[in-house]
Design a protein around this motif. Sequence first.
Motif, mmCIF file in Angstrom:
data_model
loop_
_atom_site.group_PDB
_atom_site.id
_atom_site.type_symbol
_atom_site.label_atom_id
_atom_site.label_comp_id
_atom_site.label_asym_id
_atom_site.label_seq_id
_atom_site.Cartn_x
_atom_site.Cartn_y
_atom_site.Cartn_z
ATOM 1 N N CYS A 65 1.123 -1.302 0.066
ATOM 2 C CA CYS A 65 0.149 -0.011 0.041
ATOM 3 C C CYS A 65 0.456 1.455 0.350
ATOM 4 O O CYS A 65 0.682 2.158 -0.394
ATOM 5 C CB CYS A 65 -1.006 0.079 1.243
ATOM 6 S SG CYS A 65 -2.006 -1.579 1.446
ATOM 7 N N PRO B 115 -0.297 1.284 -4.502
ATOM 8 C CA PRO B 115 -1.636 1.585 -3.433
ATOM 9 C C PRO B 115 -2.303 0.661 -4.445
ATOM 10 O O PRO B 115 -3.709 0.458 -4.537
ATOM 11 C CB PRO B 115 -2.166 2.818 -2.884
ATOM 12 C CG PRO B 115 -1.031 3.390 -3.628
ATOM 13 C CD PRO B 115 -0.070 3.172 -4.165
ATOM 14 N N GLN B 116 -2.328 1.160 -5.928
ATOM 15 C CA GLN B 116 -3.357 0.763 -7.266
ATOM 16 C C GLN B 116 -3.703 -0.705 -7.329
ATOM 17 O O GLN B 116 -4.237 -0.899 -7.137
ATOM 18 C CB GLN B 116 -3.024 2.134 -8.544
ATOM 19 C CG GLN B 116 -4.259 3.331 -7.735
ATOM 20 C CD GLN B 116 -2.964 4.062 -7.096
ATOM 21 O OE1 GLN B 116 -2.348 4.646 -7.452
ATOM 22 N NE2 GLN B 116 -3.311 5.564 -7.155
ATOM 23 N N VAL C 10 -7.192 -0.361 1.252
ATOM 24 C CA VAL C 10 -5.920 0.350 1.015
ATOM 25 C C VAL C 10 -5.666 1.168 2.617
ATOM 26 O O VAL C 10 -5.261 1.210 3.521
ATOM 27 C CB VAL C 10 -4.989 1.112 -0.536
ATOM 28 C CG1 VAL C 10 -4.800 2.497 0.352
ATOM 29 C CG2 VAL C 10 -5.258 0.260 -1.250
ATOM 30 N N ALA D 217 4.984 5.817 -2.170
ATOM 31 C CA ALA D 217 3.314 5.997 -2.390
ATOM 32 C C ALA D 217 3.747 7.260 -1.331
ATOM 33 O O ALA D 217 1.890 7.533 -0.704
ATOM 34 C CB ALA D 217 2.340 5.436 -2.387
ATOM 35 N N TYR E 224 -4.659 8.340 -1.251
ATOM 36 C CA TYR E 224 -5.198 7.757 -2.309
ATOM 37 C C TYR E 224 -5.747 8.125 -2.145
ATOM 38 O O TYR E 224 -7.069 8.106 -1.658
ATOM 39 C CB TYR E 224 -4.827 5.725 -1.394
ATOM 40 C CG TYR E 224 -5.288 5.341 -2.283
ATOM 41 C CD1 TYR E 224 -4.652 4.818 -3.466
ATOM 42 C CD2 TYR E 224 -7.027 4.754 -2.069
ATOM 43 C CE1 TYR E 224 -4.802 3.799 -4.567
ATOM 44 C CE2 TYR E 224 -6.722 3.014 -3.037
ATOM 45 C CZ TYR E 224 -6.603 2.877 -3.808
ATOM 46 O OH TYR E 224 -7.289 2.100 -5.060
ATOM 47 N N LYS F 275 -9.185 6.131 -4.577
ATOM 48 C CA LYS F 275 -9.746 4.741 -5.569
ATOM 49 C C LYS F 275 -10.159 5.162 -6.125
ATOM 50 O O LYS F 275 -9.970 3.945 -7.652
ATOM 51 C CB LYS F 275 -11.259 4.705 -4.141
ATOM 52 C CG LYS F 275 -11.224 2.552 -4.656
ATOM 53 C CD LYS F 275 -12.013 2.118 -3.851
ATOM 54 C CE LYS F 275 -12.812 0.915 -4.170
ATOM 55 N NZ LYS F 275 -11.642 0.219 -3.938
#
Length: 313
Positions: A175, A179-180, A189, A303, A308, A310
Amino acid sequence: MLLLIQYTIIFASVLILVALGGCFSEHSGVINIGLEGIMVMGALGGALMMKFAPAGLPAVGMIVLVVLAAVLLGMIYSLLLAVAAINFKADQTLVGTAMNLLATAAATVFVKAMNTAADSGNVSATIQYIEQKKAFLVNINGFEFNWFMLMALIALICSWVVLYRTRFGLRLMACGEHPQAADSVGINVYRMRYAGVLISGFLGGLGGIVYITAGVSEWKFEYGVAGFGFLALAVMIFGQWKPTRIALAALLFGLFRALGNVYTGFDVLKNLNLPSAVYNMLPYIVSLVVLAFTSQKSRAPKAEGIPYDKGMR
């Protein structure tokens, strides 16, 4: 020399705990600049528990209750960062900075109010724990062993195992790197980042109570934790976000910090006639020098610090 080793290990224990906390948070993708504030809150929780714990409590009971109070308040305070950074996608550096400023001010006001209510005329921000502190100490042939030293070692081993040998740790690091990609294979995440921040609160809070009990039997909360949260961040970066390297870096920085406590016992250092403030500044000077030469080679999680979303790919 024995005293130098003793102080080096206890200060290194503080740095290991707090730096590991930052390590978990940043591996999840959240920069935790607020470690200083989390330490203050953990110190406050542990100190209050020592002050108000029932008289005659066995040493084991005192240790357990103090540790629980410190880590619980540290985790609760770390939720400010988690909610702001994860849910509201706020700037993580600004949130952490605000947490540092708020913690020392809030702890000072709270302790002063408590002391004023208990004893009119006493408006200090100090909590004493002279007798209670003895529960954490064992004298072994002149060496003052502190149970927090063992806790730091256990935390170090557990951190290495969790990060590199468990599904949770591998998902947490995923993550903080991609993360994607982690989300695409079913990893939540947001939940993992919450876990990383809460673990940093747990370890940071514990590091706070270790710090204020390291060499004194009372603490004035106006002093905060004297920049140790930022020093732990330097240890984490110098250790390349790896538990074993963090431990080695903590020992180095802990040694320089310990010199500020025991330099009068060494004739070579005493004869230099340097002000005590110089020795107290050493770990921070060393951290600046070390980071200046090593920061370009640092490889932080890719990251970290990036909120984040989504919906983004």
